[in-house]
Scaffold this active site. Structure first.
Site, PDB file in Angstrom:
ATOM      1  CB  CYS A   1      -0.197   3.346  -9.448  1.00  0.00           C
ATOM      2  SG  CYS A   1      -1.497   2.276 -10.086  1.00  0.00           S
ATOM      3  CG  HIS A   2       2.024   5.608  -6.655  1.00  0.00           C
ATOM      4  ND1 HIS A   2       1.231   4.524  -6.394  1.00  0.00           N
ATOM      5  CD2 HIS A   2       1.318   6.709  -6.301  1.00  0.00           C
ATOM      6  CE1 HIS A   2       0.079   4.958  -5.885  1.00  0.00           C
ATOM      7  NE2 HIS A   2       0.104   6.270  -5.823  1.00  0.00           N
TER       8      HIS A   2
END
Length: 188
Positions: free
Chosen positions: A152-153
């Protein structure tokens, strides 16, 4: 003498009246108490955990089939749990890391149980925004440090599931667990 008879009668009446009044008061307070319990008990009991929640309050996992270097995903309280059988090389690499250089300093020994140092059990939820990191299943990206990678990040965790790079503020959470035998672990 008539006065004395009237006084005796008047004096006798209040004493009987007080006794009746005491009985009525005790009966009324008792009835109110029973009624209060009858009203409050269902309100309190509805706050207790339901059967499906109690059933998920702990999970037992047989770890005998997990080879060194492998990890599996299990489910605990409707969230993923990573159970990893660390190799001696992974343990050595994790112990070589200078703990003071870590964002969330913890040693591998603090994240595992004594006598089961090769078993790393963590929640499979990234501490940044709650995504599920990759690295537990065969062939998944494990990140720069060989542990877990959050797609995701971009958080990278090492083999001890400690945050090494990216926006995650903390290491992957280690839940309460205990080994009930050499091959079965009870989480929760």
């Amino acid at each position: 003498m008539a006065e004395n008879a009237d006084t005796a009668t008047l004096e006798g009446t209040p004493k009987e009246g007080v006794r009746r009044r005491d009985f009525i008061n005790i009966a009324a307070v008792s009835a109110a108490g029973v009624g209060g319990v009858a009203i409050v008990y269902p309100l309190i009991s509805q706050m207790s955990a339901s059967a499906d929640v109690l059933a998920e309050s702990s999970t037992e996992v047989d770890v005998s089939a997990i080879a060194p270097g492998q990890a599996i995903k299990a489910v605990f309280r409707k969230q993923p749990v990573f159970i990893r059988n660390l190799t001696p090389t992974e343990i050595e690499e994790a112990n070589k890391v200078d703990v003071s250089s870590l964002r969330d300093p913890q040693t591998l020994a603090e994240r595992t149980k004594e006598g089961h140092e090769n078993w790393l059990i963590t929640m499979g939820v990234c501490t940044h925004l709650g995504c599920v990191p990759m690295g537990a299943a065969e062939g998944e990206v494990k990140g720069e440090y060989g542990g877990y990678f959050c797609p995701c990040h971009g958080s990278h965790y090492d083999t001890a599931a400690r945050i090494r790079k990216g926006p995650a503020p903390k290491n992957l959470l280690v839940p309460d667990y205990a080994f009930t035998s050499d091959t079965v672990v009870k989480i929760g």
